[in-house]
Design a protein around this motif. Structure first.
Motif, short mmCIF file in Angstrom:
data_model
loop_
_atom_site.label_atom_id
_atom_site.label_comp_id
_atom_site.label_asym_id
_atom_site.label_seq_id
_atom_site.Cartn_x
_atom_site.Cartn_y
_atom_site.Cartn_z
N LYS B 75 0.83 -1.22 0.00
CA LYS B 75 0.00 0.00 0.00
C LYS B 75 0.85 1.25 0.00
O LYS B 75 0.52 2.25 -0.65
CB LYS B 75 -0.90 0.00 1.23
N HIS C 76 -15.13 -9.12 6.55
CA HIS C 76 -15.72 -8.34 5.45
C HIS C 76 -17.13 -8.81 5.11
O HIS C 76 -17.48 -8.96 3.94
CB HIS C 76 -14.83 -8.37 4.20
N SER C 286 -12.88 3.75 7.76
CA SER C 286 -13.11 2.91 6.58
C SER C 286 -12.18 3.35 5.45
O SER C 286 -12.14 4.52 5.10
CB SER C 286 -14.55 3.04 6.11
N GLU C 287 -11.47 2.38 4.95
CA GLU C 287 -10.52 2.65 3.90
C GLU C 287 -11.25 3.08 2.62
O GLU C 287 -12.28 2.51 2.29
CB GLU C 287 -9.75 1.36 3.63
N SER C 290 -13.05 0.61 0.02
CA SER C 290 -13.24 -0.70 0.63
C SER C 290 -14.71 -1.10 0.63
O SER C 290 -15.60 -0.26 0.47
CB SER C 290 -12.72 -0.68 2.07
N LYS C 292 -16.26 -2.04 3.20
CA LYS C 292 -16.85 -1.49 4.41
C LYS C 292 -17.42 -0.10 4.13
O LYS C 292 -18.56 0.20 4.50
CB LYS C 292 -15.78 -1.42 5.50
#
Lengths: 294, 333, 325
Positions: B75, C76, C286-287, C290, C292
């Protein structure tokens, strides 16, 4: 006047006792229940105010109002969040209110039977329950991410969006309550429609419209979530709308959960300041309206 | 008048914006206040949470991001970021048991995991009694309280539970927010502390600084060597000293349950994320200048706020890593 | 007040030349319409962002997103059922308590209280409406939650918790937080909103209508039930909708007291979650990109749909009510 009327009326009709007594008993029960309801609401208010004042008043010193935020233990104040909150709340109200008013006027006066008006009414009501953080996210996507930095103007935009549906809802409802006869009277005198609306309908409904605006101010003055990702907050003094800008709710959010007594104290003081500020606006607006009525 | 005066001082300093970890906010704020007057860098750091710190630096809306959880090498590479630690700190379990004094209760990582998973449901369970001979344990029900907001603290705490309990690792796992098998959630350190205080039999976890300032009832945990250790700056420092920094990629060092004697088992570093291709190199240079100054001059402030400063050799390596940032000033010495 | 305004304002129009009327009227109508459409576009944009952002969650879980109560960031797997349940239950509890309270307050203010009292009383209600939501949260957490944990919940568990049929609704550990506490806080929050609107609505009723009813010997309650309420029904429902909107989307206050747990339980004491508070708590962690984050946006869209359905139902009810009348 209305309080003496039923007494007179009931005195005159005491002869029809059976039915009347029952109706009067019901009336007494309802009256008592309503008094109890009012008492409960007042008790909640007193409890909230007591909590706020007893926790917040200690921090309400001259230096709190005149110094900027600092790290814990350095005797910081709340000057930048106070000014930031005033700027953002005021600008958002100034932008959101006219849009909401005009949209409400459109719905109440022009929108009868129109599909577009129905759609506007529906989405506006839906926005009433939109979690405010999603409004913040929307503004983030259009005003923060493309420009590459957080800014006060993004915070203003997010709050203005929250103002709109509240003002739309109250404006439409209140305008619809203005009796048709009043408008007809004005129209019969040759007034153009826009004048009938602005000078007759809006004036007659202005108390209700003002309630809507005040509710909207009350709501945005305490909003944290839409500001986190728009105006972000600023530890330093800044009144530039192009820069991140501090605000009281974000300060509460970050200080209330901290480990440091002076920060927690400032969080409570911020809470007290927001409530006192909104109340002050409320009273000034009401007094202003009352003065104009005479 | 006041406004003018402040604008004047702010104009001389270069403003840099950072966002992320709530855990690191007090120390970055404290450093920032001194740095403004001594080196003219005005830092605006906002505690949005570790995940937000990562997202915002990836979106390049801030000059640096801060996160308690390190990013993976992949990342970092795809998003053109470097990562370095700044300070370390501890996470501590807290309890509400009448008659139990702070640091009187002894627990192990496995037992803490079972308390939070619901496998142990009363406080006088034989497993707890075995660790606490002579302590009178109440038969109160265990009421676990966890952070409701996604949080770096939860990431650190659940990573520890996953490391010491295979059962926790396979069934529940570690993240900044997880599916808790039992108990109630509360927002922030203050929420967890207050809920534990309200609930007899309550058990929670908070950042050490919060527990220390509010005199919460912490517990002693068994370290890797088998001794029971109290949470304090000393035991955190021992954990930091025992860590294997040399083999840590991108400084993503594992400070959980380190082998040092007397080392507190739940310690973590907090990281700063910096773009290697900043859109405004001058501002990134200011960020580097700021942390260089903080490493040299900020250790005492850090300890005062209950953080462990970085060991000297790690600081040297971090200074070397900064040279990867385009337009960075050379701070290695 | 209404009559007075109409007398004063209708005096003016003849000063204006008819020439200005030709463009001013369409211009004003156009401006109002433009604002209406701007609102439509803006809000559609927000809804579109949620739908677009949530498409990954919808395509991954399909209908299962709505029927699963699992919310597991580690595996997830995300389902909306638990926060949907919490949102509806707390808003329902909140409105059930708030509407009678608000009506009582508005009735008191407009019909019962003498003039010297109704002014300060009205200000007090407005003051309660002016309290920011985060402060309701702090108050709820520091004042109401301990009372619930130490007195009300143990008392209810020992009394109603033993009644066979009611038992499941009043069981569980007394954390003090939970669905009931959340509903209570919402009630306190939305009561002044609804009461303020009701008061304005009742006040804007032409006095002559009420006076004729009183003249026929009606009691205050008769007048309210037979004259004021039917006349102002649409606006009263509008005020309740305003309150419901705030209850459904309320974030900060509920976050403090709901217990924040993604589980469904019949007990009113069990910790729960609402859509808005789950979004606010998880969003920062929360990325970007993603599953999520997508699930959170999808949740936001689900909330919009819930509010759409409640709105549609209330509109339908209103329309039917009008036909019957």
């Amino acid at each position: 006047m209305s309080t003496t009327m039923p007494d007179l009326a009931s005195a005159a009709h005491r002869r029809h006792s059976g039915l009347l007594r029952r109706r009067r008993n019901i009336d007494h029960v309802v009256t008592a229940l309503c008094a109890v309801a009012t008492f409960i609401v007042l008790a909640a208010l007193v409890s909230i105010l007591f909590t706020l004042v007893s926790n917040g008043i200690r921090g309400l010193t001259f230096s709190t109002l005149t110094r900027v935020t600092t790290p814990p233990g350095n005797g910081g104040g709340l000057l930048n969040p106070i000014i930031g909150s005033i700027i953002q709340t005021a600008m958002a109200t100034l932008i959101g209110t006219p849009v909401g008013l005009l949209a409400g006027i459109y719905l109440a006066e022009y929108g009868a039977g129109s599909q577009i008006a129905n759609a506007v009414r529906f989405v506006s009501d839906m926005l009433l329950s939109a979690p405010s953080i999603l409004v913040g996210l929307f503004v983030y996507l259009i005003l923060v991410a493309p420009f590459g930095h957080f800014s006060g103007i993004a915070g203003v935009a997010a709050l203005a969006i929250l103002v709109i549906p509240i003002v739309v809802r109250t404006t439409e409802d209140m305008l619809r309550l203005v009796p048709l006869s009043m408008r007809e009277a004005a129209a019969a005198l040759g007034a153009p429609r826009w004048k009938v609306i602005m000078l007759v309908s809006v004036r007659a409904a202005k108390r209700g419209l003002m309630t809507g605006v005040l509710l909207a101010i009350a709501r945005i003055a305490g909003e944290t979530a839409p500001l986190l990702f728009t105006s972000l907050g600023n530890l330093n003094w800044s009144v530039s709308l192009g820069q991140p800008m501090a605000s009281l709710p974000v300060t509460i959010y970050q200080y209330a959960g901290s480990a440091y007594d002076d920060w927690v104290q400032l969080a409570w003081t911020s809470a007290l300041l927001i409530t006192a500020g909104v109340l002050l606006i409320n009273i000034v607006a009401r007094v202003g309206l009352r003065g104009e009525d005479r | 008048m006041i406004g003018l005066a402040f604008t004047a001082t702010a104009a001389q300093a270069v403003d840099i914006t950072g966002a992320g970890s709530t855990f690191a906010a007090p120390i970055y704020g404290a450093w920032g206040a001194v740095a403004k007057s001594s080196i003219g860098v005005a830092l605006n750091y906002q505690a949005l949470g570790s995940g937000a710190g990562q997202n915002q630096v990836i979106a390049r809306t801030v000059d640096f991001g801060a996160s308690d959880a390190p990013l993976t090498a992949a990342k970092l590479q795809t998003n053109l970021l470097i990562q370095f630690p700044t300070v370390m700190g501890g996470v501590v379990p807290i309890v509400n048991l009448p008659g139990i004094a702070p640091n009187q209760l002894h627990l192990t990582g496995e037992v803490v995991a079972e308390l939070f998973s619901g496998a142990i449901s009363t406080w006088n369970d034989p497993k707890i009694a075995a660790l606490n001979p002579g302590v009178k344990l109440p038969d109160t029900a265990v009421a676990p309280v966890h952070r409701a907001d996604g949080s770096g603290t939860t990431f650190v705490f659940t990573s520890y539970l996953a490391k010491v309990s295979p059962d926790w690792k396979s069934k529940i796992g570690a993240a900044s927010s997880i599916a808790w098998p039992s108990g109630a959630g509360a927002k922030g350190n203050d929420g967890v502390a207050a809920t534990v205080r309200n609930t007899e039999g309550g058990l929670g976890y908070v950042e050490y600084a919060y527990a220390d300032k509010n005199h919460l009832t912490t517990v002693e945990l068994k370290d890797k060597a088998g001794a029971f250790v109290a949470p304090n700056l000393d035991s955190f420092t021992k954990a930091a000293a025992a860590a294997d920094w040399a083999s840590a990629q991108n400084f993503a060092v594992d400070l959980l349950d380190t082998p040092g004697e007397g080392a507190w088992p739940i310690v973590s570093a907090t990281f700063v994320l910096l773009p290697t291709n900043p859109k405004d190199p001058a501002r990134s240079a200011e960020v580097i200048k700021f942390f260089d100054w903080a490493f040299t001059n900020g250790a005492a402030t850090a300890r005062k706020l209950q953080y462990v400063p970085l060991p000297a050799e790690v600081q040297t390596n971090v200074r070397h890593a900064w040279t990867n940032v385009a337009g960075a000033p050379d701070m290695s010495r | 007040m209404g009559a007075e305004v109409s007398l004063r304002t209708t005096g003016g129009p003849e000063h204006h030349a008819p020439v200005r009327r030709s463009w001013a009227d369409p211009a004003f109508a156009g401006l109002a319409r433009a604002c209406g459409i701007a609102v439509l576009i803006l809000i559609s944009g927000i809804i579109a962002v949620m739908l677009f952002g949530g498409r990954q969650a919808f395509s991954t879980f399909g209908l299962g997103f709505l029927t699963s109560s699992v919310w597991n960031p580690v595996l997830h797997h995300y389902g909306a059922l638990a926060p949907m349940f919490g949102t509806i239950v707390t808003s329902f509890i909140g409105l059930v308590i708030a509407v009678p309270l608000a009506f009582g307050v508005a009735f008191c203010l407009t019909e019962m209280a003498p003039g010297w009292l109704s002014g300060p009383l009205g200000t007090a209600v407005e003051l309660l409406a002016a309290v920011p939501s985060i402060i309701f949260g702090m108050w709820g957490f520091f004042v109401i939650v301990p009372i619930m944990a130490q007195h009300i919940q143990p008392a209810l568990i020992h009394s109603l918790g033993r009644v066979p049929f009611l038992h499941p609704f009043f069981s569980g550990a007394p954390f003090g937080t939970g669905l009931l506490t959340g509903g209570l806080i919402l009630a306190v929050m939305v009561t002044p909103f609804i009461a303020a609107v009701m008061r304005d609505v009742f006040n804007s009723m032409p006095p002559v209508l009420k006076e004729s009813a009183y003249g026929l010997g009606s009691t205050r309650w008769d007048v309210m039930r037979r004259v004021v309420l039917p006349w102002s029904r649409t606006a009263v429902i509008g005020g309740i909708m305003l309150g419901l909107g705030r209850a459904l989307g309320e974030t900060m206050a509920i976050t403090f007291v709901i217990g924040n747990t993604n589980r469904i339980s019949a007990s009113l004491f069990s910790p729960g979650n609402t859509i808005a508070s789950l979004i606010a708590l998880e969003f920062p962690e929360s990325e970007a990109g993603s599953l999520k984050l997508s699930s959170l946006l999808a949740l936001g869209f689900v909330l919009m749909v819930i509010s759409f359905i409640t709105l549609a139902c209330s509109r339908a009810l209103l329309r039917r009510g009008r036909l019957v009348r």
